[in-house]
Design an enzyme around this catalytic site. Structure first.
Site, PDB file in Angstrom:
ATOM      1  N   ASP A 177       0.900  -1.141   0.000  1.00 27.10           N
ATOM      2  CA  ASP A 177       0.000   0.000   0.000  1.00 27.10           C
ATOM      3  C   ASP A 177       0.943   1.196   0.000  1.00 27.10           C
ATOM      4  OD1 ASP A 177      -1.443   2.267   0.769  1.00 27.10           O
ATOM      5  OD2 ASP A 177      -2.954   1.045   1.750  1.00 27.10           O
ATOM      6  N   HIS A 178       1.050   1.899  -1.116  1.00 27.92           N
ATOM      7  CA  HIS A 178       2.133   2.888  -1.210  1.00 27.92           C
ATOM      8  C   HIS A 178       1.968   4.031  -0.200  1.00 27.92           C
ATOM      9  CE1 HIS A 178      -0.636   5.200  -3.794  1.00 27.92           C
ATOM     10  NE2 HIS A 178       0.128   6.243  -3.572  1.00 27.92           N
ATOM     11  N   HIS A 240      -5.808   2.640   1.310  1.00 29.08           N
ATOM     12  CA  HIS A 240      -5.118   3.825   1.846  1.00 29.08           C
ATOM     13  C   HIS A 240      -5.824   4.450   3.065  1.00 29.08           C
ATOM     14  CE1 HIS A 240      -3.123   3.161  -1.843  1.00 29.08           C
ATOM     15  NE2 HIS A 240      -3.864   3.920  -2.624  1.00 29.08           N
TER      16      HIS A 240
HETATM   17  C1  BG6 Z   1      -3.794   4.911  -6.125  1.00 30.33           C
HETATM   18  C2  BG6 Z   1      -5.165   4.992  -6.757  1.00 30.33           C
HETATM   19  O1  BG6 Z   1      -3.687   3.794  -5.310  1.00 30.33           O
HETATM   20  O2  BG6 Z   1      -3.570   6.082  -5.337  1.00 30.33           O
HETATM   21  C3  BG6 Z   1      -5.289   6.248  -7.591  1.00 30.33           C
HETATM   22  O3  BG6 Z   1      -5.361   3.858  -7.569  1.00 30.33           O
HETATM   23  C4  BG6 Z   1      -4.944   7.463  -6.773  1.00 30.33           C
HETATM   24  O4  BG6 Z   1      -6.599   6.379  -8.118  1.00 30.33           O
HETATM   25  C5  BG6 Z   1      -3.590   7.284  -6.083  1.00 30.33           C
HETATM   26  O5  BG6 Z   1      -4.895   8.576  -7.651  1.00 30.33           O
HETATM   27  C6  BG6 Z   1      -3.305   8.411  -5.122  1.00 30.33           C
HETATM   28  O6  BG6 Z   1      -1.991   8.306  -4.659  1.00 30.33           O
HETATM   29  P1  BG6 Z   1      -1.165   9.598  -4.249  1.00 30.33           P
HETATM   30  O7  BG6 Z   1       0.119   9.051  -3.737  1.00 30.33           O
HETATM   31  O8  BG6 Z   1      -1.021  10.433  -5.489  1.00 30.33           O
HETATM   32  O9  BG6 Z   1      -1.984  10.305  -3.215  1.00 30.33           O
END
Ligand code: BG6
Length: 487
Positions: A177-178, A240
């Site tokens: 989960d980044h 997230h």
């Molecule tokens: C991803 C989603 O996991 O996270 C995207 O699939 C979203 O739809 C993105 O735009 C948001 O990540 P960050 O790091 O730009 O907030």
């Protein structure tokens, strides 16, 4: 003889490899953090030779790396890159991969398999490498990084976990989960547990409610086909937003080790109160931005939500009675990921204020992005007035304190941790299942024929008016801590 390390990227011709994985691996290399001997082997159906693969990555790096680098640095990194054109579908292709690995490694090696393909290929790949013994930890470690989405509901997540466990033990699986790789997200635990002054008030006695917002300025862009199948609850909440919630709500772990941390996060998810199906609509608002149905590859009568706001409760001693409001949406006014903690009002306004005067509660704003910072709002006496107070901020700003450009990309942290065998910032199998168990009832209720229509909102707004009424019904408002503070 020391093992070398091989990173095999399945789906290496795709976007993720160019935009995130290679820029992160290259930066780790520049910082001297990669293992002393390593190879990166791209694996995908699109045909490339090693040198054309390198050239393509180099070209993209200029656009996607958020750091300065020299051509010399790239020239020393490039020989570590290799490419194998094949389709990961039949047993022979995995045998060919095995041959390629043996050619490359020339001795004992550790292997990290990164699944950057569309999710429907995850089980096939794990089965393919598992069947021919590539996941066996005999002469080195074997790990598999699994990209999101991890299933589309509880049933598919259970099936996927089962498919992975056929060939892998849980300690070999790194579910990404980044958001957990973001410095500001990791800092939530340091803020709470590396200081003594916050933890005593971090509970139902002092906190009125918590808001977690992940607002995006972008719409679905070129991902309409994927997004229309998925929607905001699967795309952002199951992973997230719920992970952010666990970090705010978890108990102090017994140690900073992966198992202890993941156990505490799982406990929070398990304590989230299930919402009966007939109460789902009172506890959520789903919306769609005007114009969404005209987006590329989106169905003309799509019922997919691009915005959601949920009210959740955590049934444990610390959080009983404290609502957690979660909201996220696409094509909103501005990008802002933030966690706002509103404390209770002072019990008594003892100052000589008129009866109607309401004391303003303290707000703690943990700003994840883009204004990476923390603000504590408190009341001060406005100078030269009899009794007026005004809200002011105590602030910590990452850039001001640590300098510009010190926050690494989330993928750097996650790749390094998976190479070093630290699974703290990855999702354990049971967590994925519990999270789906929380989100599934919302998805089912809103997909049912009795569901109210989606609330349409104007692009560039902060979401539908119904979401404002939803929180106002509880006598509260959506807060914009980070933006207001930083203006
Ligand atoms: C991803 C989603 O996991 O996270 C995207 O699939 C979203 O739809 C993105 O735009 C948001 O990540 P960050 O790091 O730009 O907030």
């Amino acid at each position: 003889m020391k093992n070398s390390t091989t990173i095999v990227i399945f789906g290496a011709s795709g976007d993720l490899t160019k935009r995130k994985l290679i820029p992160a691996l290259f930066n780790l290399y520049r910082k001297g953090r990669m293992p002393s001997e390593f190879s990166i082997l791209g694996f995908a159906g699109t045909s490339y030779k090693d040198d054309t693969f390198c050239a393509m990555l180099r070209e993209n790096l200029a656009e996607h790396a958020d750091y300065e680098f020299t051509d010399e640095e790239w020239q020393t990194f490039a020989p570590h890159l290799h490419y194998h054109t094949d389709k990961a579908i039949d047993p022979e292709s995995f045998e060919r991969l095995k041959g390629e690995l043996e050619r490359l490694e020339k001795g004992p090696a550790n292997r990290l398999f990164y699944l950057a393909t569309p999710p429907q290929f995850f089980p096939t790949i794990v089965e393919g490498i598992g069947r021919i013994g590539l996941t066996k930890e005999e002469i080195g470690w074997r790990r598999v990084v699994v990209e999101k989405p991890f299933g589309t509901d509880l049933k598919s997540a259970l099936e996927l976990n089962q498919a992975l466990h056929e060939y892998l033990r849980e300690h070999q699986i790194y579910r990404i989960d980044h958001y957990l790789g973001k410095e500001t997200v990791q800092n939530i635990l340091y803020f709470r547990f590396a200081n003594t002054i916050f933890e005593p008030v971090w509970n139902r006695n002092y906190i009125d409610h918590v808001q977690i917002t992940v607002a995006e300025e972008v719409g679905v862009e070129h991902r309409g086909g994927y997004y229309d199948e998925v929607g905001i609850l699967r795309d952002m909440f199951q992973n997230h937003l719920l992970q952010l919630l666990t970090l705010v709500a978890m108990e102090p772990p017994s140690s900073f080790k992966a198992n202890a941390l993941r156990e505490e996060r799982a406990k929070v998810l398990s304590a989230i109160r299930p919402i009966p199906s007939d109460r789902i609509w009172q506890n959520s608002v789903l919306g769609q931005y005007r114009g969404y149905r005209q987006e590329y590859r989106v169905s003309a009568n799509s019922h997919t939500a691009t915005y959601a706001a949920l009210r959740l409760h955590i049934d444990n001693w610390r959080w009983q009675g404290v609502p957690f409001y979660l909201r996220s949406g696409k094509l909103l006014k501005e990008k802002a990921s933030e966690i706002l903690i509103q404390f209770k009002q002072p019990p008594l306004a003892m100052f000589p204020v008129p009866e109607w005067y309401k004391m303003v509660p303290n707000i703690l704003a943990l700003c994840i992005q883009p204004n990476e910072s923390i603000h504590l709002r408190f009341e001060a006496k406005a100078p030269d007035t009899a009794y007026n107070t005004r809200s002011v901020n105590m602030e910590f700003n990452y850039e001001a304190s640590f300098g510009p450009g010190t926050l690494p990309e989330a993928y750097e942290r996650l790749l390094l941790d998976s190479i070093n065998g630290d699974a703290s910032l990855f999702i354990r199998g049971d967590q994925t299942e519990i999270s789906w168990g929380i989100i599934d009832p919302f998805i089912h209720a809103w997909d049912s024929p009795d569901a109210p229509p989606l609330s349409i909102y104007t692009p560039g707004s902060m979401g539908p008016a119904e979401a404002d009424r939803f929180i106002e019904y509880d006598g509260r408002n959506w807060l914009r801590g980070c933006i207001e503070c930083c203006d």
